[in-house]
Enzyme design. Structure first.
Site, PDB file in Angstrom:
ATOM      1  N   LYS A  18       0.895  -1.167   0.000  1.00  0.00           N
ATOM      2  CA  LYS A  18       0.000   0.000   0.000  1.00  0.00           C
ATOM      3  C   LYS A  18       0.939   1.223   0.000  1.00  0.00           C
ATOM      4  O   LYS A  18       0.860   2.108   0.861  1.00  0.00           O
ATOM      5  CB  LYS A  18      -0.894  -0.070   1.257  1.00  0.00           C
ATOM      6  CG  LYS A  18      -2.044   0.883   1.257  1.00  0.00           C
ATOM      7  CD  LYS A  18      -3.148   0.517   0.301  1.00  0.00           C
ATOM      8  CE  LYS A  18      -4.213   1.609   0.295  1.00  0.00           C
ATOM      9  NZ  LYS A  18      -5.181   1.486  -0.798  1.00  0.00           N
ATOM     10  N   ASP A  66      -5.309  -3.560  -1.792  1.00  0.00           N
ATOM     11  CA  ASP A  66      -6.780  -3.556  -1.877  1.00  0.00           C
ATOM     12  C   ASP A  66      -7.212  -4.013  -3.274  1.00  0.00           C
ATOM     13  O   ASP A  66      -8.093  -4.862  -3.437  1.00  0.00           O
ATOM     14  CB  ASP A  66      -7.360  -2.179  -1.527  1.00  0.00           C
ATOM     15  CG  ASP A  66      -6.589  -1.021  -2.134  1.00  0.00           C
ATOM     16  OD1 ASP A  66      -5.490  -1.241  -2.678  1.00  0.00           O
ATOM     17  OD2 ASP A  66      -7.091   0.125  -2.075  1.00  0.00           O
ATOM     18  N   ASP A  73      -0.198 -12.395   5.261  1.00  0.00           N
ATOM     19  CA  ASP A  73      -1.030 -13.238   6.112  1.00  0.00           C
ATOM     20  C   ASP A  73      -2.471 -13.244   5.588  1.00  0.00           C
ATOM     21  O   ASP A  73      -3.089 -14.295   5.402  1.00  0.00           O
ATOM     22  CB  ASP A  73      -0.976 -12.687   7.543  1.00  0.00           C
ATOM     23  CG  ASP A  73      -1.595 -13.640   8.542  1.00  0.00           C
ATOM     24  OD1 ASP A  73      -1.791 -14.816   8.190  1.00  0.00           O
ATOM     25  OD2 ASP A  73      -1.891 -13.211   9.669  1.00  0.00           O
TER      26      ASP A  73
END
Ligand code: NAD
Length: 360
Positions: A191, A225, A249
């Protein structure tokens, strides 16, 4: 050549699935001397220590370990014994393949991707400050001073360290893994548009490392995302994904879901010259001792172990035996049956027997 491998049975369903995996690995004919070591409840009962030094020493000595899942009793000072093992041995790369096998209930077909997750840093480094504690107030004051941002006084704080060193190490590992395993593409997932100094550093490092593999491995970048959406819409577009700890994860569970769930998700934790292989799932204590759960994730972790030991023929034999048993759909555990209540479902050991019978 004979290999020495540390075997940690684990607890809950651990001993059942670990034994199934051990029997299947032995059936390939590879010579392995298994050295059993304890961690978790068994170790606490026997040595008064959830993670005895002798267990860590055994892994360091043998360099390879097959580990059953371990539950972490609450209030023992450990967040997770599994994470403690990874930290103690600096197993910095978590490798989780997600592959569809014919016969597994799943929304998709022909997925074959690999998540390479950084295992040591990020929000999982365990640097946390509890709401209301004096040190938390000090940290908040410091951040307000240097960060020029207001933080609510009743906040808890978790720190997200991401270093150039650890980023380079995991990204290089991902590219080398791609090269060695005939993969075409590595996608770095971050991100970086928001967290410029942590994810941004990871991405900048990825761009630099990618130059060393130009012409051999394609490099792509994606925002986490957007990647979550793309994995659901067109998972076949991806090959090797390399990610910082937290995103790794989350997306590795998403990918396990794409290919049929926890029953079939294997994993490897790799360090410098050392590796621990384990299923993604936990110790599912409610199924303990029932000889009921699916041993596939643990057996496929054994396939990864055989590849790591450069026993590629044995790895192929075992994986293809697993694939055949799943495709036939007869000797599989309840979770692989169209109706989980199907009384003809195989037991854990029964499915292992069927796989062994198919190993040629
Ligand atoms: P879990 O993965 O143990 O179980 C969740 C559910 O998934 C189970 O109830 C079961 O329905 C299903 N499941 C899991 N493994 C299965 C299998 N092999 N076959 C069929 N179904 C299966 O997760 P949890 O209940 O959140 O955790 C239980 C304990 O395991 C906790 O103490 C946790 O800390 C630990 N844990 C250990 C590891 C590890 O050893 N690496 C990983 C995750 C969780």
């Amino acid at each position: 050549m004979s290999h020495k491998v540390t075997l940690i049975p684990g607890d809950g369903i651990g001993p059942e699935v670990a034994l199934a995996a051990k029997r299947c690995i032995d059936a390939t004919g590879v010579a392995i001397e298994w050295v059993e070591a304890l961690a978790g409840q068994d170790a606490l009962d026997k040595f008064g220590d959830l993670l005895p030094q002798s267990t860590l020493d055994s892994i360091k000595k043998n360099k390879t370990c097959l580990k059953g899942p371990i539950g972490t009793p609450i209030g023992t000072g450990f967040r997770s014994i599994n994470v403690a093992i990874r930290h103690a041995l600096d197993l910095y790369a978590c490798v989780r393949p997600a592959k569809t096998y014919a016969g597994v209930k799943s929304l998709y077909k022909d997925i074959d991707l690999v998540i390479v997750r950084e295992n040591s840093e990020d929000l999982y480094a365990g640097i946390e400050f509890e709401e209301g504690k004096p040190e938390t107030k000090e940290i908040i004051a410091l951040i307000e001073k240097f960060g020029k941002k207001k933080i609510r006084p009743d906040s808890g704080i978790s720190v997200k360290p991401i270093s150039k060193t650890a980023s380079e190490r995991i990204i290089r590992y991902a590219f080398q893994y791609a090269l060695l395993n005939n993969r075409k593409k590595v996608t770095a997932v971050t991100k970086a548009n928001i967290m410029k100094f942590t994810d941004g550093l990871f991405l900048k490092t990825a761009r630099e490392v990618a130059k060393d593999f130009e012409g051999k491995i394609i490099f792509e970048e994606a925002l986490v995302d957007n990647m979550a959406m793309q994995l659901v819409q067109k998972p076949r577009n991806f090959d090797v994904l390399v990610l910082p700890n937290l995103y790794g994860d989350i997306l590795s569970d998403l990918c396990a879901g794409l290919v049929g769930g926890l029953g079939i998700a294997p994993g490897a934790n790799i360090g410098e010259g050392m590796a621990v292989f384990e299923a993604v799932h936990g110790s599912a204590p409610k199924y303990k001792g029932m000889n009921k759960v699916n041993p596939t994730a643990m057996i496929l972790s054994g396939v990864l172990m055989l590849k790591y030991l450069k026993e590629n023929k044995a790895a192929e034999k075992l994986e293809s035996a697993v694939a055949k048993v799943i495709a036939e759909g007869k000797d599989v555990t309840y979770d692989f049956k169209p109706d989980p209540k199907d009384p003809s479902a195989a037991s854990t050991s029964g499915m292992a027997d069927a796989i062994i019978a198919k190993i040629k």
